[in-house]
Design a protein around this motif. Structure first.
Motif, mmCIF file in Angstrom:
data_model
loop_
_atom_site.group_PDB
_atom_site.id
_atom_site.type_symbol
_atom_site.label_atom_id
_atom_site.label_comp_id
_atom_site.label_asym_id
_atom_site.label_seq_id
_atom_site.Cartn_x
_atom_site.Cartn_y
_atom_site.Cartn_z
ATOM 1 N N TYR A 268 16.385 -9.429 -2.106
ATOM 2 C CA TYR A 268 14.939 -9.449 -2.557
ATOM 3 C C TYR A 268 15.160 -8.609 -4.122
ATOM 4 O O TYR A 268 14.569 -8.869 -4.890
ATOM 5 N N LEU A 269 15.747 -7.610 -3.908
ATOM 6 C CA LEU A 269 15.868 -6.916 -5.127
ATOM 7 C C LEU A 269 16.486 -7.604 -6.337
ATOM 8 O O LEU A 269 16.026 -7.437 -7.627
ATOM 9 N N HIS A 272 13.866 -9.414 -8.308
ATOM 10 C CA HIS A 272 12.802 -8.520 -8.798
ATOM 11 C C HIS A 272 12.722 -8.323 -10.421
ATOM 12 O O HIS A 272 13.843 -7.763 -10.822
ATOM 13 N N GLU A 273 11.945 -8.477 -10.815
ATOM 14 C CA GLU A 273 11.532 -8.113 -12.501
ATOM 15 C C GLU A 273 11.793 -6.924 -12.954
ATOM 16 O O GLU A 273 12.206 -6.669 -13.873
ATOM 17 N N ALA A 274 11.483 -5.815 -11.991
ATOM 18 C CA ALA A 274 11.788 -4.359 -12.301
ATOM 19 C C ALA A 274 13.118 -3.875 -12.073
ATOM 20 O O ALA A 274 13.460 -2.671 -12.625
ATOM 21 N N VAL A 275 14.158 -4.807 -11.556
ATOM 22 C CA VAL A 275 15.460 -4.294 -11.144
ATOM 23 C C VAL A 275 16.455 -4.937 -12.309
ATOM 24 O O VAL A 275 16.310 -6.325 -12.636
ATOM 25 N N CYS A 307 16.756 0.644 -12.259
ATOM 26 C CA CYS A 307 15.522 0.138 -12.820
ATOM 27 C C CYS A 307 15.310 -0.131 -14.346
ATOM 28 O O CYS A 307 16.088 0.695 -15.030
ATOM 29 N N LEU A 373 10.811 -4.667 3.283
ATOM 30 C CA LEU A 373 10.429 -5.365 2.099
ATOM 31 C C LEU A 373 9.226 -5.116 1.474
ATOM 32 O O LEU A 373 8.840 -5.070 0.193
ATOM 33 N N ARG A 377 8.195 -3.564 -2.119
ATOM 34 C CA ARG A 377 7.356 -4.420 -3.063
ATOM 35 C C ARG A 377 6.119 -3.295 -3.775
ATOM 36 O O ARG A 377 6.157 -3.365 -5.033
ATOM 37 N N LEU A 380 8.017 -0.676 -6.243
ATOM 38 C CA LEU A 380 8.491 -1.203 -7.531
ATOM 39 C C LEU A 380 7.207 -1.856 -8.306
ATOM 40 O O LEU A 380 7.415 -1.607 -9.499
ATOM 41 N N ARG A 381 6.372 -1.944 -7.655
ATOM 42 C CA ARG A 381 5.068 -2.683 -8.465
ATOM 43 C C ARG A 381 4.439 -1.430 -9.136
ATOM 44 O O ARG A 381 3.858 -1.755 -10.078
#
Length: 382
Positions: A268-269, A272-275, A307, A373, A377, A380-381
């Motif tokens: 999942y990570l 992710h756009e923030a990772v 991050c 998860l 979510r 991180l958002r």
């Protein structure tokens, strides 16, 4: 008999025969400091004083030795007490040790602030780079100290290759097997000389006891460790030993669930756009993936990630998490999240072992995956 049985069977039974007097299937907690002797020097069952030996601790030590495929196990009051005993029992002032350049902060502190004052020398090296480790070996090098996976960057050391290198230089290989646990990896079978654990983590498994362990398969190493174990006195008490044994009984089942959840969290990570980076040996993109696949049963329950927005964002993710509890330590049934740079590895700040400021470390527990998860979510958002 137990050595021929499967892992889970040994975890439940090794060193834990039913009590001969009552038939109790769980070893008693021997809450005693001393023992009646049958005449002067006549020890009943080999016990005289509980610093030197206690039946509950013996049960734990026997089980640990079996699970790590060793011949002798030693249970300590903490993982760092076990590490300190290794250094003082097996090394002399002036000796040199190669350690990982991303070692656990407490291990680094032990070497740099305690052992160095005693006269021990150490050099950090990327433990995954055999050429870099070799370059630091000298006539005074007596030990290579490895973690695999490392804490917190989850790098993978090639245990067999490091053992060969150490032995070629007349040195010992010590492997901190805390992150993997003996269910996923047995370093002694790959050539390591000494295995060390913080039993606080996966072996205990329930965040309710602090402890450490050493396992060896060589009597020449066992004897000085046993002497220092008794002489320095940082032994595991009977209740702590009993709690750790209780945790070990479910180690295999827990580790499989930890691995299931961690694999899904890592995947999942990755997307992710923030990772910017995910550190997990189970990912094919991980530089140690192939070595881990060769020496580990599965890839473990620890995941670290960086991050994109830097240190402040990493701290905010830790603060926003809800199912992932903000806390130090790892390996319990509950999921934990932390910022290594400000928490577990703060002692390495400003040194060669300083960890990235944007790093977040997860100890992925055994809760329902959907809840984990969902929590990541929202964290991180922001």
């Amino acid at each position: 008999m137990h050595d021929r049985q499967g892992f889970s069977t040994r975890a439940i039974h090794a060193g834990q025969e039913p009590d001969p007097l009552t038939g109790a299937v769980v070893p008693p907690i021997y809450a005693t400091s001393t023992y009646k002797q049958d005449g002067v020097g006549g020890l009943r069952g080999g016990y005289e004083y509980s610093r030197s030996g206690n039946p509950t601790r013996t049960a734990l030590e026997t089980c640990l030795a079996s699970l790590e495929s060793g011949s002798r196990g030693f249970a300590f009051a903490s993982g760092l007490a076990a590490e300190d005993t290794i250094l003082r029992a097996l090394l002399e002032p002036g000796d040199h040790v190669v350690i990982p350049d991303d070692a656990y902060g407490g291990t680094y502190r032990l070497f740099d602030k305690v052992a160095k004052r005693w006269g021990l020398r150490y050099s950090p090296a990327p433990i995954t780079d055999l050429a870099a480790v070799t370059a630091l070996m000298s006539s005074g090098t007596r030990m290579i100290w490895a973690e695999t996976p490392t804490n917190p960057l989850l790098n993978i050391a090639d245990i067999a290759a490091l053992a060969e290198l150490a032995h070629a230089h007349g040195a010992l290989l010590v492997v901190d097997n805390t992150f993997a646990s003996p269910y996923l990896q047995q370093p002694l079978t790959l050539g390591a000389d000494v295995v060390v654990h913080s039993t606080t983590k996966y072996l205990g498994g329930h965040s309710d006891v602090v402890g450490g362990a050493i396992v060896v398969d060589d009597e020449a190493l066992a004897e000085p460790i046993a002497f220092h174990h008794n002489s320095m006195g940082a032994i595991a008490g009977p209740f702590d030993s009993w709690l750790t044994l209780r945790g070990i009984k479910t180690l295999a089942a827990r580790m499989d669930r930890h691995c299931d959840n961690a694999e899904a969290v890592a995947e999942y990570l990755v997307g992710h756009e923030a990772v910017t980076e995910v550190r997990y040996p189970g990912l094919t993109s991980h530089p140690g993936h192939d070595v881990a696949g060769k020496q580990m049963r599965r890839y473990g329950g620890m995941v670290s990630f960086r991050c994109k927005a830097g240190e402040a964002a990493a701290v905010e993710v830790c603060d926003r998490a809800e199912v992932f509890t903000l806390g130090e330590s790892l390996g319990g049934v509950e999921s934990l999240i932390e910022h290594p740079g400000r928490m577990t590895h703060a002692s390495a700040a400003g040194s060669e072992l300083e960890v990235p400021a944007d790093l977040v470390r997860l100890s992925v527990g055994i809760e329902d995956l959907d809840d984990l998860l969902s929590d990541l979510r929202q964290a991180l958002r922001g």
